[in-house]
Design a protein around this motif. Structure first.
Motif: not given
Length: 174
Positions: A135-155
């Motif tokens: 078994r292996a466990v990975v903990r990771a994080g990222a910053l995601v720009d929701r607008h770049a992903c096409g999620v633009g509601g309520m800008r």
């Protein structure tokens, strides 16, 4: 065995690993009105990673369920699952495809995050990699720009940046 997060995975990790949805989480923090934190999660559905003989990434595919988006506010959750945000009915999965491991400033993963059919580059920083037997466990994080992903509601009311935290539990196959 714990692996120091500043080093590349050990060749002993080579092989194919199956993601265990029950032991894995995807959580996020965003900003409403640009300063009020909003926390939530999406359920992990499936995934598989394959590491080569040198411990390098050969393949990583993972999926989370957009329809399972949850923030603790039913009205908000319904809106985010809807067409202005995740459009979960048309795009039921959020997908991550790993492209390569990074080891310049600690261990990381460069890949593509697919939301609403649009693939956007993303880089995860690995905070912890723990291996115990098969078994292996990975903990990771990222910053995601929701607008770049096409999620633009309520800008005007919701910030563009989401802080994403992942806990991924893998089991070695074969």
């Amino acid at each position: 065995m714990s692996v120091d997060h500043t080093t590349r995975p050990n060749p002993a990790l080579r092989g194919t690993w199956r993601l265990e949805p029950a032991g894995s989480t995807v959580e996020f923090t965003g900003r409403h009105f640009f300063f009020l934190p909003v926390r939530g999660s999406v359920p992990v559905r499936s995934g598989r990673a394959e590491l080569g003989t040198d411990g390098g990434l050969l393949r990583l595919d993972a999926a989370a369920g957009a329809a399972g988006f949850e923030s603790g506010n039913p009205q908000r959750d319904t809106a985010v699952r809807g067409p202005r945000f995740l459009d979960a009915e048309r795009y039921p999965e959020l997908r991550l495809t790993g492209e390569r491991l990074l080891d310049e400033d600690g261990l990381g993963l460069a890949g593509l995050l697919e939301v609403k059919g649009r693939a956007t580059p993303v880089t995860f920083t690995v905070d912890e990699l723990t291996v115990r037997g098969e078994r292996a466990v990975v903990r990771a994080g990222a910053l995601v720009d929701r607008h770049a992903c096409g999620v633009g509601g309520m800008r005007g009311l919701v910030g563009a940046e989401l802080r994403v935290r992942v806990r991924a539990e893998f089991v070695r196959e074969g």
